[in-house]
Design an enzyme around this catalytic site. Structure first.
Site, mmCIF file in Angstrom:
data_model
loop_
_atom_site.group_PDB
_atom_site.id
_atom_site.type_symbol
_atom_site.label_atom_id
_atom_site.label_comp_id
_atom_site.label_asym_id
_atom_site.label_seq_id
_atom_site.Cartn_x
_atom_site.Cartn_y
_atom_site.Cartn_z
ATOM 1 N N HIS A 1 -5.341 2.381 -2.749
ATOM 2 C CA HIS A 1 -5.249 3.314 -1.474
ATOM 3 C C HIS A 1 -6.484 3.971 -1.332
ATOM 4 O O HIS A 1 -6.564 5.057 -1.971
ATOM 5 C CB HIS A 1 -4.062 4.356 -1.899
ATOM 6 N N GLU B 1 -7.439 5.426 1.191
ATOM 7 C CA GLU B 1 -7.316 6.629 1.888
ATOM 8 C C GLU B 1 -7.129 7.806 1.518
ATOM 9 O O GLU B 1 -7.247 8.831 1.845
ATOM 10 C CB GLU B 1 -6.274 6.187 3.109
ATOM 11 N N CYS C 1 -2.414 -1.627 1.188
ATOM 12 C CA CYS C 1 -1.262 -1.632 0.391
ATOM 13 C C CYS C 1 -0.022 -2.503 1.010
ATOM 14 O O CYS C 1 -0.177 -3.736 1.053
ATOM 15 C CB CYS C 1 -0.537 -0.122 0.227
#
Ligand code: MN
Length: 235
Positions: free
Chosen positions: A211, A213, A108
């Site tokens: 993303h 994560e 990001c």
């Protein structure tokens, strides 16, 4: 066997005067076999030089907007909060990692920072500067995909995943405008926005706009991206 140590840039909450971390960054790395460590927020060059000696790789996390000064622009009213200390710290970390050819993964803000730091430019605000039918700012749950990306044939991401398209999550209002010298695109959103880049001259410098994560638990592709960093860091 020793696990590769990945330095993770801390997240900064200015309102609470706090440093913090989303567990997914650490858990995604741990699941891939790494030992992640949250770094201190410092621009002290000597401290960062010493820190880098103990790191096998770097994760440039999400966060505030990159200061437009980094790519030679004045901030527009739509530009969000910036974090000059992170910009400063990451400039040193990136310089050292590139000089030492240590693996770097940007996520990001990480792709935006990488591009700006290497001489590219950013859209300060996609909705006003690059209107699209596709919304890049999703609502929760963030582990769900909201738009597609096309993987560039022959790019390392296409080779890693063995497919030409991927569905990804999306939570960003900025993006790569002019690509920095030294970077190549490896993924584009279906509206053409650059969402993945890599640095062919280096062993492993990758960055994605989405993303992993948030999605590593339920998306194999996200796990493979973390694993690619960890594997590069292990050598
Ligand atoms: Mn997106």
């Amino acid at each position: 066997m020793k696990k590769p140590v990945i330095g993770v840039v801390p997240l900064v909450d200015k309102e609470r005067e706090s440093l913090w971390m989303l567990p997914g960054y650490l858990e995604g790395l741990e699941a891939a076999g790494a030992l992640p460590v949250i770094l201190p927020l410092t621009e002290d060059r000597q401290a960062l030089v010493q820190l880098m000696e103990g790191l096998d790789g770097l994760l440039l996390t999400g966060g505030q907007d990159v200061a437009p000064a980094l790519y030679g622009e004045e901030p527009l009213p739509q530009c969000g909060e910036t974090c000059p200390r992170r910009d400063g710290m990451e400039q040193v970390l990136l310089e050292l990692a590139l000089a030492q050819d240590k693996p770097v993964l940007g996520i990001c803000r990480g792709i935006q920072f990488l591009n700006a730091a290497l001489g590219g430019t950013l859209y300060q605000d996609l909705p006003t500067q690059r209107p699209s039918d596709l919304s890049h700012v999703m609502t929760p749950p963030y582990d769900q995909p909201v738009h597609g990306v096309e993987l560039v044939p022959g790019s390392p991401l296409e080779e890693l995943l063995g497919c030409r398209t991927l569905e990804v999550n999306s939570y960003h209002h900025q993006g790569v405008k002019e690509l920095a010298p030294g970077l190549e695109v490896m993924a584009r959103a279906t509206d053409g926005l650059t969402e993945g880049v890599w640095m062919p001259e280096k062993r492993f410098v990758w960055a994605v706009q989405w993303h992993p994560e948030f999605s590593w638990k339920n998306q194999e592709a996200s796990r493979r991206i973390f694993a690619a960093l960890v594997q590069a860091a292990a050598h």
